[in-house]
Each structure stands twice: as C-alpha cells, then as structure tokens.
Write a protein that holds these residues in place. Structure first.
Motif, PDB file in Angstrom:
ATOM      1  N   SER A 121     -75.420 -73.202   8.924  1.00  7.56           N
ATOM      2  CA  SER A 121     -74.468 -72.663   7.943  1.00  7.56           C
ATOM      3  C   SER A 121     -74.604 -71.153   7.777  1.00  7.56           C
ATOM      4  N   VAL A 122     -75.847 -70.697   7.593  1.00  2.42           N
ATOM      5  CA  VAL A 122     -76.064 -69.277   7.273  1.00  2.42           C
ATOM      6  C   VAL A 122     -75.771 -68.388   8.490  1.00  2.42           C
ATOM      7  N   GLY A 123     -76.232 -68.799   9.672  1.00  5.39           N
ATOM      8  CA  GLY A 123     -76.023 -67.999  10.885  1.00  5.39           C
ATOM      9  C   GLY A 123     -74.542 -67.699  11.122  1.00  5.39           C
ATOM     10  N   PRO A 124     -73.683 -68.729  11.171  1.00  7.75           N
ATOM     11  CA  PRO A 124     -72.261 -68.470  11.414  1.00  7.75           C
ATOM     12  C   PRO A 124     -71.590 -67.613  10.338  1.00  7.75           C
ATOM     13  N   MET A 125     -72.038 -67.725   9.082  1.00 11.78           N
ATOM     14  CA  MET A 125     -71.424 -66.879   8.047  1.00 11.78           C
ATOM     15  C   MET A 125     -71.769 -65.403   8.307  1.00 11.78           C
ATOM     16  N   LEU A 126     -73.026 -65.139   8.678  1.00  5.53           N
ATOM     17  CA  LEU A 126     -73.406 -63.750   8.964  1.00  5.53           C
ATOM     18  C   LEU A 126     -72.664 -63.239  10.199  1.00  5.53           C
ATOM     19  N   SER A 127     -72.560 -64.106  11.217  1.00  8.39           N
ATOM     20  CA  SER A 127     -71.820 -63.713  12.437  1.00  8.39           C
ATOM     21  C   SER A 127     -70.370 -63.405  12.114  1.00  8.39           C
ATOM     22  N   ALA A 128     -69.775 -64.286  11.290  1.00  3.53           N
ATOM     23  CA  ALA A 128     -68.366 -64.086  10.939  1.00  3.53           C
ATOM     24  C   ALA A 128     -68.203 -62.771  10.182  1.00  3.53           C
ATOM     25  N   ALA A 129     -69.181 -62.459   9.323  1.00  2.00           N
ATOM     26  CA  ALA A 129     -69.084 -61.233   8.520  1.00  2.00           C
ATOM     27  C   ALA A 129     -69.075 -59.994   9.413  1.00  2.00           C
ATOM     28  N   SER A 160     -65.647 -59.796  11.838  1.00  2.38           N
ATOM     29  CA  SER A 160     -64.309 -59.606  11.274  1.00  2.38           C
ATOM     30  C   SER A 160     -63.747 -58.277  11.768  1.00  2.38           C
ATOM     31  N   PRO A 161     -62.422 -58.196  11.992  1.00  2.00           N
ATOM     32  CA  PRO A 161     -61.849 -56.946  12.485  1.00  2.00           C
ATOM     33  C   PRO A 161     -62.100 -55.788  11.514  1.00  2.00           C
ATOM     34  N   GLY A 162     -62.345 -54.626  12.072  1.00  2.00           N
ATOM     35  CA  GLY A 162     -62.580 -53.451  11.231  1.00  2.00           C
ATOM     36  C   GLY A 162     -63.991 -53.457  10.676  1.00  2.00           C
ATOM     37  N   GLU A 163     -64.372 -52.316  10.085  1.00  2.00           N
ATOM     38  CA  GLU A 163     -65.708 -52.240   9.508  1.00  2.00           C
ATOM     39  C   GLU A 163     -65.591 -52.456   8.017  1.00  2.00           C
ATOM     40  N   SER A 192     -70.174 -55.786   6.652  1.00  2.00           N
ATOM     41  CA  SER A 192     -70.563 -55.761   8.071  1.00  2.00           C
ATOM     42  C   SER A 192     -71.525 -54.592   8.331  1.00  2.00           C
ATOM     43  N   SER A 193     -71.279 -53.436   7.682  1.00  2.00           N
ATOM     44  CA  SER A 193     -72.205 -52.302   7.889  1.00  2.00           C
ATOM     45  C   SER A 193     -73.585 -52.627   7.331  1.00  2.00           C
ATOM     46  N   ARG A 194     -73.613 -53.256   6.173  1.00  2.00           N
ATOM     47  CA  ARG A 194     -74.897 -53.594   5.541  1.00  2.00           C
ATOM     48  C   ARG A 194     -75.712 -54.537   6.442  1.00  2.00           C
ATOM     49  N   ILE A 195     -75.040 -55.501   7.042  1.00  2.00           N
ATOM     50  CA  ILE A 195     -75.751 -56.447   7.915  1.00  2.00           C
ATOM     51  C   ILE A 195     -76.191 -55.737   9.198  1.00  2.00           C
ATOM     52  N   VAL A 198     -83.613 -57.308  10.986  1.00  2.00           N
ATOM     53  CA  VAL A 198     -84.024 -58.714  10.803  1.00  2.00           C
ATOM     54  C   VAL A 198     -82.789 -59.618  10.861  1.00  2.00           C
ATOM     55  N   LEU A 199     -81.756 -59.209  10.139  1.00  2.00           N
ATOM     56  CA  LEU A 199     -80.534 -60.029  10.129  1.00  2.00           C
ATOM     57  C   LEU A 199     -79.875 -60.053  11.511  1.00  2.00           C
ATOM     58  N   MET A 200     -79.834 -58.909  12.169  1.00  2.00           N
ATOM     59  CA  MET A 200     -79.175 -58.866  13.481  1.00  2.00           C
ATOM     60  C   MET A 200     -79.923 -59.705  14.519  1.00  2.00           C
ATOM     61  N   GLY A 201     -81.259 -59.666  14.467  1.00  2.00           N
ATOM     62  CA  GLY A 201     -82.042 -60.495  15.396  1.00  2.00           C
ATOM     63  C   GLY A 201     -81.796 -61.971  15.133  1.00  2.00           C
ATOM     64  N   TYR A 202     -81.719 -62.306  13.861  1.00  2.00           N
ATOM     65  CA  TYR A 202     -81.476 -63.711  13.472  1.00  2.00           C
ATOM     66  C   TYR A 202     -80.086 -64.172  13.941  1.00  2.00           C
TER      67      TYR A 202
END
Ligand code: GSH
Length: 235
Positions: free
Chosen positions: A191-199, A202-205, A209-212, A217-221
């Motif tokens: 659940s959590v992985g796909p939500m972060l990926s979707a964030a 998403s088109p545009g910044e 998306s910048s915060r992630i 740590v989040l990007m590696g995950y």
C-alpha cells in the motif's frame, strides 16, 4: 488463473492507479498465477472503481477485499509479523490509502499545469470531440468531493505540513529495515510503496513530489518496492 482488471500503465508506472499497483503487489506476493486486463472504464465494475479481480468466475472489487480473497486462498502477507506490528501495519495502510492518496488526487486533478496530461491519459478512450467536456465534468465532480472531504480547502503549504509527520513516520520505520516491517515485503509495503511512487510520478512537480525526491531513504524504498513487480513493472 486470476485476472487483475486494472487501469493501464501511466506516468511510467504499472498503472495510473496506486490501488491497482497495490493489487498487483498483493497478487505477486501471493505466489498465485495472474494476468492483467486493462480498461479505462470502471462503470461496469461492482463499485464502479478499479482494481477488481476476476477469480473463479466472480468479480472481487476493492483492494482490501482482494487481499482477503487472496488470504483465503492461503496467502500470508504479514507472515512473521508480531501482533503489535500487524496492528501498526494496519494503521500505515490506512494512512497511505485514506490520507496520502487524497493529496495525490489533488496534485493530479487540481493543478492546471498537470491537467492536460491527466486529461489525455485518463480520458484517452473518450472520442476526442467529447474528451474535454467529459473530462471537465469529472474534474469538477472530483474537486467538489475533495472540498467535502476537506483536504481541498487546504493551501499547498498547509497540505505539505499535514503530510510531513506521515512521511517522517514512514522514514522512521525504514531507518533500520529495507521494508516497513523487516527485510522482506509485507502488506503495508503493497500500500505505502505505490502511494509514494504515485506521488512522485504525477505529472509536473508538486510540493509532495519534491519533498519525497529529496529524501534518499524514501527514494531507495520506492525503488525496492517497484522492483517487487519484476517484469511487470515496466510501463
Ligand atoms: N477503496 C478502493 C479504492 C479504489 C479507487 O479509489 N480507485 C480509483 C482509482 S485510484 C477509481 O477507480 N476511481 C474511479 C471513480 O471513482 O470513478 C480500493 O482499495 O480498491
């Protein structure tokens, strides 16, 4: 063979819907054989939403009900977790699906710069002369639902402040683990992985998306969870 009825690939992802990606992860983790069938039109589905799975001639709607079905077939997504971890896992799933998700909805549907890409992706099956009309009507409906839900009333800065503790909670769990509840994936990662990926896809910044993206740590995950889809990851 189970068939996952899903929105098609979009924005470099397995699907434009994080819930469809969640269902794909659960199917993969279950070890059962499955295939995908893409549609952009969920109106004939039991909840008029996707994902849905077709199994043994029945349609099972909703990713949580898909999880229950797969568990009834023997899948053990939280194998090895303590009861305490299982209860925390439930809260992380709800945080991703009932909070983070609605920020993604706003990032995708509210932003005028992102809108053309969203419209042309989500409404690709609507004949061109009608596309803007249909898409604008759905957009108005969703944005008005977000006003009722409440997040639609927040400024972008307020939204980011509201997300911050959620992201910190996720990062805290990942300091010592490859996945949220240990070295191997469990239901919460689906659940959590796909939500972060979707964030971030998403088109545009966006502020989210910048915060992630600035958090290693989040990007590696995100990358580790995306790799769980193996060959099916490619969009
Ligand atoms: N609670 C559902 C949520 C699924 C969902 O919200 N799907 C969205 C796409 S991300 C959808 O199909 N929306 C179509 C609509 O509302 O008309 C689940 O867990 O499967």
């Amino acid at each position: 063979m189970i068939t996952l009825l899903t929105y098609p690939p979009a924005f470099g992802q397995f699907s434009g819907s994080p819930f469809c990606i969640k269902a794909a992860h659960l199917l993969n983790l279950s070890g059962l054989r499955w295939t995908r069938e893409d549609t952009l039109d969920p109106r004939m589905m039991p909840h008029q939403k996707l994902p849905v799975i077709r199994a043994e001639d029945q349609l099972i709607a909703d990713s949580d009900m898909i999880r229950s079905y797969l568990e009834a077939q023997g899948a053990a997504f939280d194998h090895g977790l303590t009861e305490m971890d299982k209860s925390t896992s439930r809260a992380f799933i709800r945080m991703a699906e009932e909070h983070l998700y609605f920020h993604i909805v706003l990032d995708r549907w509210e932003d005028d710069l992102a809108w053309p890409a969203i419209r042309e992706t989500y409404f690709a099956s609507v004949p061109r002369p009608l596309r803007r009309l249909v898409a604008n009507r759905v957009r108005r409906k969703i944005l008005s639902a977000m006003q009722v839900q409440g997040l639609g009333r927040f400024t972008p800065a307020e939204r980011l402040a509201r997300l911050e503790p959620d992201l910190e909670a996720i990062v805290t769990r990942l300091w010592q683990n490859r996945f949220l509840f240990g070295e191997t994936p469990s239901a919460a990662d689906a659940s959590v992985g796909p939500m972060l990926s979707a964030a971030i896809s998403s088109p545009g910044e966006t502020a989210l998306s910048s915060r992630i993206r600035e958090n290693a740590v989040l990007m590696g995950y995100i990358d580790r969870v995306e790799q769980m889809l193996g060959d099916r990851r490619a969009a």
